[in-house]
Write an enzyme that holds these catalytic residues in place. Sequence first.
Site, PDB file in Angstrom:
ATOM      1  N   GLY A  46       0.838  -1.190   0.000  1.00 45.59           N
ATOM      2  CA  GLY A  46       0.000   0.000   0.000  1.00 45.59           C
ATOM      3  C   GLY A  46       0.867   1.232   0.000  1.00 45.59           C
ATOM      4  O   GLY A  46       2.037   1.192   0.397  1.00 45.59           O
ATOM      5  N   GLN A  51       3.542   9.932   0.460  1.00 49.36           N
ATOM      6  CA  GLN A  51       4.804   9.184   0.349  1.00 49.36           C
ATOM      7  C   GLN A  51       5.506   9.437  -0.976  1.00 49.36           C
ATOM      8  O   GLN A  51       6.685   9.127  -1.117  1.00 49.36           O
ATOM      9  CB  GLN A  51       4.565   7.676   0.534  1.00 49.36           C
ATOM     10  CG  GLN A  51       4.185   7.307   1.963  1.00 49.36           C
ATOM     11  CD  GLN A  51       3.967   5.820   2.120  1.00 49.36           C
ATOM     12  OE1 GLN A  51       2.921   5.310   1.718  1.00 49.36           O
ATOM     13  NE2 GLN A  51       4.930   5.121   2.685  1.00 49.36           N
ATOM     14  N   HIS A 137      -3.064   1.902   8.110  1.00 49.10           N
ATOM     15  CA  HIS A 137      -1.722   2.459   7.963  1.00 49.10           C
ATOM     16  C   HIS A 137      -1.694   3.545   6.882  1.00 49.10           C
ATOM     17  O   HIS A 137      -1.142   4.631   7.091  1.00 49.10           O
ATOM     18  CB  HIS A 137      -0.757   1.312   7.616  1.00 49.10           C
ATOM     19  CG  HIS A 137       0.678   1.723   7.461  1.00 49.10           C
ATOM     20  ND1 HIS A 137       1.642   1.411   8.397  1.00 49.10           N
ATOM     21  CD2 HIS A 137       1.316   2.402   6.475  1.00 49.10           C
ATOM     22  CE1 HIS A 137       2.810   1.906   7.988  1.00 49.10           C
ATOM     23  NE2 HIS A 137       2.648   2.490   6.823  1.00 49.10           N
ATOM     24  N   GLU A 138      -2.311   3.248   5.739  1.00 46.84           N
ATOM     25  CA  GLU A 138      -2.261   4.210   4.624  1.00 46.84           C
ATOM     26  C   GLU A 138      -3.111   5.449   4.918  1.00 46.84           C
ATOM     27  O   GLU A 138      -2.712   6.577   4.595  1.00 46.84           O
ATOM     28  CB  GLU A 138      -2.692   3.555   3.309  1.00 46.84           C
ATOM     29  CG  GLU A 138      -1.895   2.317   2.889  1.00 46.84           C
ATOM     30  CD  GLU A 138      -0.383   2.472   2.937  1.00 46.84           C
ATOM     31  OE1 GLU A 138       0.113   3.615   2.877  1.00 46.84           O
ATOM     32  OE2 GLU A 138       0.307   1.440   3.061  1.00 46.84           O
ATOM     33  N   HIS A 141      -1.393   7.930   6.970  1.00 45.96           N
ATOM     34  CA  HIS A 141      -0.422   8.772   6.254  1.00 45.96           C
ATOM     35  C   HIS A 141      -1.062  10.081   5.791  1.00 45.96           C
ATOM     36  O   HIS A 141      -0.386  11.107   5.695  1.00 45.96           O
ATOM     37  CB  HIS A 141       0.117   8.038   5.016  1.00 45.96           C
ATOM     38  CG  HIS A 141       1.319   7.173   5.293  1.00 45.96           C
ATOM     39  ND1 HIS A 141       2.484   7.669   5.828  1.00 45.96           N
ATOM     40  CD2 HIS A 141       1.536   5.846   5.090  1.00 45.96           C
ATOM     41  CE1 HIS A 141       3.371   6.695   5.942  1.00 45.96           C
ATOM     42  NE2 HIS A 141       2.822   5.558   5.508  1.00 45.96           N
TER      43      HIS A 141
END
Lengths: 187, 181
Positions: A46, A51, A137-138, A141
Site C-alpha cells: 500500500g 509518500q 496504515h495508509e 499517512h
Amino acid sequence: MAAREILLYPHPALKAICAPVVSVDGAARAVAADLVDTLEASPGVGLAAPQIGELVRVIVVDAGRNPRHTGQGRLVLFNPRIVAHEGEQFFREGCLSLPDYTANIRRARWVRVCALDLAGEPVQIEAEGFEAVVFQHEIDHLDGVLFLDRVVNRKTDLFRRRPRNTDDNSSCSPDTPPRPPGIDGAP
Amino acid sequence: MSEFVLLTAVGRDRPGIVAAVSEVLCRAGCNLEDASMTLLRGEFAVLLIAKRPPELTTDALASQLQALADRTGLQITVKELSPQESEPLPRVGRPYAIHVYGKDRTGIVHQISSLLAARGVNITDVNTRVLTGSGTPVYVMLLEIDLPPTVEESELRTALEAAARSLGVDFSLQAVDEEAL
C-alpha cells in the site's frame, strides 16, 4: 505516469495533513496512477500520496501483493475515511518511508472505509485482518500519522486493563466530518 | 578503538533518573543511541548504548558516571564495545512469540529457556510478571525468539507442550507477522 521515489522520514511531506480531492479529475487520477506505478515498483502492499510528495488524500491498497496474505485486489481510493471499526489486533508493522524498523501496533481487526473510486463514485469497502491493517496504515499517512505514533509498549499494554471503545460514527454520509486519527482516540 | 559504550544503571525509582544519566552523557559529548529502560516494581533499570566523542576515553566517562553514582546511589557500569559488538546482530530465522502462563512455581523460566537453548534458539526479548490479583499467584512470561531454520516449528511446539505439561502451565507459540507497509 511513472514510478516515483518513495520519500523517507524526516521528509516534511510525511507529517503533513493532506487536502481532500475536490473532484476525481485528470490531475487526481494522475497522482493515483503514479502511486500505483510506485507501488508496483516497490515491495509494499500500500502507499499513500504523501509518500510520493503529493499532499492529497489518495491511497492505493493491494494487500495480496504480499504472498503471505490475501486481499480484495488493488484498490485506489480518494478521500478514504474509516467510518466503522471493530475488534483489535496486534501487528508488527514497518513502513517503506521508515526502513529498518518495525514495531508492534494495535489496530482495529475490521474496518469499513468510505471513499471515492477512480470514477469519482462513492464506494464502501470492508476489510479485515492484514488488509484492515494496511487501510489503517495508509489512511494514517493522509493525516501525517506514522506507525511510530501508534507503537504500543508491549509490556504495559498486555498487563494493563484497557477500556474498549466503540465507534457509532458508522455511516457513509458525506456530511460526516473526517474522523480524528486513532482507532481508540489518541495513540 | 570503538566509539561505542554500553552503560547500565539501576536504582530505586524516582523522577529524574533518566535526566541525571543523560545529563552526564550529554555534557560529556556522548550521543545516546539505542536504549531500553524499564521499571521493575520499585527499581528502575537503564540499558543503553552511547556514542562517545573521540577525545573522551572510556575511563574518563566511567569516572564521570561514578561521580553520578556516588551522588545518586545508582549502580552504574560502563563497558566499551568493539566496532563489531556495536553492530546489530543479523537475524537468522523468523520471529516467534512464546507466551507461558500458569500458577506460579519455581522453574518455569529455567525449563522453557533451557529447551530453547538446547535447540540453539536465541531469545531476543523477555518480560515476566507475577500477577497476584486473583488470589492465586499467576506467572506470566512473554518471550520473543528468533527461530533458526534448523528448528521446525512443530518440533518446538511438541517440546513446549511436554514442558508445559510437566510444569502445569499453559502456553502459546505463534509466528510474529512482520511487514513493511
